[in-house]
Design an enzyme around this catalytic site. Structure first.
Site: not given
Lengths: 342, 342, 342, 342
Positions: C10, C72-73, C103, C126, C128, C130, C163, C171-172
């Site tokens: 990404g 993404r390959y 990663d 990344t 993320d 990670d 509300r 963040g997976r």
């Protein structure tokens, strides 16, 4: 004078600037009392008051939202609503009311003025910019800024990944945010409620563009955009009767159709509530400040049932009856510019 | 048609949006050629051309400055300037010229039109917002945004340290940035060229404010602000004859006077060149885009010696002769709002 | 030396700073050639090259995305992928490869190094955060900034409307963005993949908070957050087997549960792709610049199969095999701070 | 426990996050009382207290400055200062003190601990990032961001006008802001206190650059930058003995020398106080939050005369005596990167 003050409808950036201006002008220049009502008309009906002092408005000029709170409540459609409003206004000895709000609030203001004889001055606010009679309403410029920033960000990721990015922006009855953010963000396609779209034309254009020179595209969709009657993406036949506008619905469907017809990697972003929030742009702080001062001055001059409005460089007063319920579609010239630069 | 395009005077955000719009509209809709000149009128005089293609305008919409470069050069006051301009226009077979600039550029445009008969459409830009005939010029909104952001930042440090902060903003002949950023930033005092100030009144107000409730103040000073005749801070008697405006001069002196008369810890910030730069706000990208499209369309319709202008929600064309050399002071209502909310 | 350069996975802000640094350092200091590959490993497999000169990196430092494109390959999982990569590296006479990625890209880099013997230096990126072995990866700080800005904006609208606002962040496998933006934005609840949540505890806390003093709450949800085994909101029993992470899924369900159990007006925002885009923060431009210089220097020193890493104030090199495939969960101290300040 | 809390020295963004964290952690987890002192050590000496409740810290997380106020006052160098401090601490029954400040405040903290036996935990803040023992201090990242944004803006105007722009940033004893903003903003030259500069080398480089390919340059100057001994721009011979650092002095002189030696149009911007202010970046809010929690936890664990510090990804405690008075120059690697990418 005891002046009531409320903010109604959806919140937006610049409301606190208007509240601050009403308080500063009312207290400082004329020695009025400013009685805030919490949560819009609901607070008037419930007698939820908050007298406003200089202390309450310290540090609020650059903050989003409304320190008075707001709610979507219409006294004339609630049971006993108008009576409750009248009772509170009497109990609090309110001589005049300054109402900051969008179409719904202005409509309620007319009704309350009619039924109770209260002097009312309205201040228009709406990120959708669809209040008639004024060039601009509080909150619109900041919403366009947030939306444009989002398009700028999506632009770089679209380009890096060779994707079609569909981004849904607010605008149920008018495409102001979509058109302005679309021009400012350099969107390839802008779909609005004003111009029902033909999905075949859209995908043909995208295919042409990607064949010619580009590997990505940005498609901006107002949440109230609708497919044209008789076009191949008619709601009734493909998705069933389309009633209430649901956040994300139209953009998801547009993206599916584009992906299906072009094979391009297509993704959706629904910007949502962030469009309402955060630090107001200078132009919304200034508009809120000018409208707040003008509203107090109008009452001082005995003007009533009017709305403050921006016309060119001037702030003027327009009769409420001339604006309530009127539509304010995006002018053709703006749509032409959006298309010319796609 | 072969259309020449130039940007003159100081740079500002939104110029590239206008250039992009001229190129997209000119090439795409009408098949014109757009011939850019580098560095304003200087490039015309020197024949420094840069034919513009779609490739040149990719990715420029959200960038500051001008991809054509700019310079402060007036052909009618340079030796042989008008002849050199005529020679280039002939050599390049330029049929019409779109000039993006402020007062100086518009004046030069009139002269060139007069002397050479070239069809000219002007587009107003200036962060100072002092071009007459239009509600707003390209670059102004972004400059106000940058200035307001600076005031916001200085606000928190002023409050933490109990200081008077004097901030000098651009504006030599008109105080537009100072007044708008002053309102938006919640400044306590705003000094402009429009209203010569009395330093005694300013310091009395600050002393009153600090006695009453506050421990800090923000004083916004337009670089062209001047002390009132006969006031105790008259330039002629205290600092010698005041001729050309020098960046930082007025704010340093105002700060010295405040410190001397109040004893408050007083600091100066001269915002300077950052007011001209960086990513344009959406409203400047949109204004640039609309003006760019309108300028090409005007030529197409045979209109000439006109300037694109914003009037309320509309883009219109106004004769160059009606605007060149005219002043555009800040309206009284805005100054009243600034004072009311101090 | 002929050095290949690619960006994989990404996109994120700061990639162009790293590309620029590799080119400037490689060309300027050592006279290497830098051969860019378009769209990550896909471009290597397809021989899609773009030799990089100083001209290509002008003006890219403050831009988002990647000028090389990305995809993404993974050559080792694509049919004939590794052979195609080897063929291109030979055809282009690539002596070393600098791979910027997360990663997946690091894993691919290890495989390619193993299979083809190519010298490889990796640069971690990344949003993320990670990637193990480095305090920080390119793109993370900017993503946290964008997420925090969104929370700030939602804060004012939450407060104005009383509300509960649920906001889903990226963040997976790790909750870095959620925890940091949650702390920075003052969220009341932060749900992460690291700590499976109990919806009953969440709603009890919200009810307690709203009874005590507040009328609004912000709930931040990482897209990889999961309900605890055996809790009343277990996926398997309530929503069926929960497999792949789908954008928006978890936050919609959390919001439904909160609304059902508390009766509070609850809304969802899924921030999505905007987290990847736009102008990089200084810290990402600096990290990209440092990593880019360090990667070229590493090759110059004969280091290979290493990754550039930030450790405290230093940039170091760590063996690829020590980091590939390792997890990097949010440290307990950060989660404790997030909870302590809720 | 009754814990005193103060902020000393220059204000910066992120202080309120630290104050909020101390209050939330102290009150919420352990039931301590938090007694704020206004205006740093001055408030301790004068007994100017402000007990802090949850109410006081509402809405401060994203605000700049310090809600406690601050001042540059050192009890050990003021007449009777230490005695006054002791008297207040006794009168207020303060058992421990959390001091948020830079070098001066840390030094005062050591003295007060020594003289009065008060338990002290320090939290480092300084936009200059020159506190030893920690990777980063509160306020630094935001200052770099503001400085970089200014460079970005000046970049576009420099390029449009073909100018050399000299921009002076904060940093008296160390060039952290200059180096980091210089890298992030893509400056051509960065002058720091760490490396006395040779103006001849600087101008030779600029001339070379402008001959080769560019028409503009950005020169970043830390306010504490000094010319090298024996160089042609030695202060002693050209400008008289150079004593105290005066804002704007060094950049004005550098600009004059560049203009005189190159003939380039050269302009100066002194960024000044805006570097201290405004909304803190997420990283400063997070650092303030982590340090605040860690300081309270340290006292709870009986740790004293320590400073909270960031080391890599961890927050640790370091003895005050190890850090007070120590310098923290910019590491060579960072300066190398700045030079490599110029």
């Amino acid at each position: 004078m005891r002046i009531g003050l409320l903010t109604g409808g959806g919140d937006c950036p610049g409301l606190n600037a208007a509240i601050r201006a009403v308080v500063k002008r009312g207290l400082g220049e004329y020695g009025h009392s400013i009685i805030g009502f919490r949560n819009g008309w609901k607070g008037v009906a419930e007698g939820d008051v908050m007298p406003l002092t200089r202390h309450d408005i310290r540090g609020v000029l650059d903050t989003g939202g409304t320190l008075l709170g707001t709610a979507r409540y219409h006294p004339h459609s609630a049971d006993g609503g108008l009576d409750a409003v009248r009772a509170t206004l009497e109990a609090e000895r309110i001589e005049a009311l300054i109402c900051i709000g969008g179409d719904g609030t202005l409509h309620a203001a007319s009704k309350v003025a009619e039924e109770t004889g209260t002097k009312i001055v309205a201040i228009p606010k709406t990120i959708d910019n669809d209040v008639a009679g004024t060039d601009r309403s509080i909150g619109f410029d900041t919403a366009v800024h947030i939306a444009t920033e989002a398009i700028d960000r999506i632009h770089t990721t679209a380009e890096s990944h060779n994707r079609v990015m569909v981004i849904e922006l607010m605008g149920r009855s008018a495409g102001w945010i979509a058109v302005q953010a679309g021009i400012a963000g350099g969107a390839e396609v802008v779909l609005t409620p004003e111009e029902p779209f033909d999905i075949d034309r859209v995908t043909r254009y995208l295919k042409h563009r990607h064949r010619a020179h580009a590997s990505f595209s940005i498609v901006v969709v107002a949440e109230g955009a609708v497919p044209a009657q008789g076009s191949s993406m008619e709601w009734e036949t493909k998705y069933g009767k389309f009633g209430e506008i649901v956040s994300g619905a139209i953009s998801e469907r547009v993206a599916e159709e584009i992906a299906a017809r072009t094979g391009f990697d297509t993704r959706v972003t629904v910007l949502g509530h962030v469009q309402r929030g955060g630090t107001p742009l200078p132009s919304d702080r200034i508009l809120g400040s000018r409208f707040g001062v003008a509203a107090v001055d109008a009452l001082q001059q005995g003007r009533t049932s009017v709305m403050t409005a921006l016309r060119g460089e001037e702030v003027v007063l327009v009769p409420l009856e001339e604006v309530a319920g009127k539509a304010k579609p995006v002018p053709e010239e703006l749509i032409r510019v959006a298309n010319a630069l796609a």
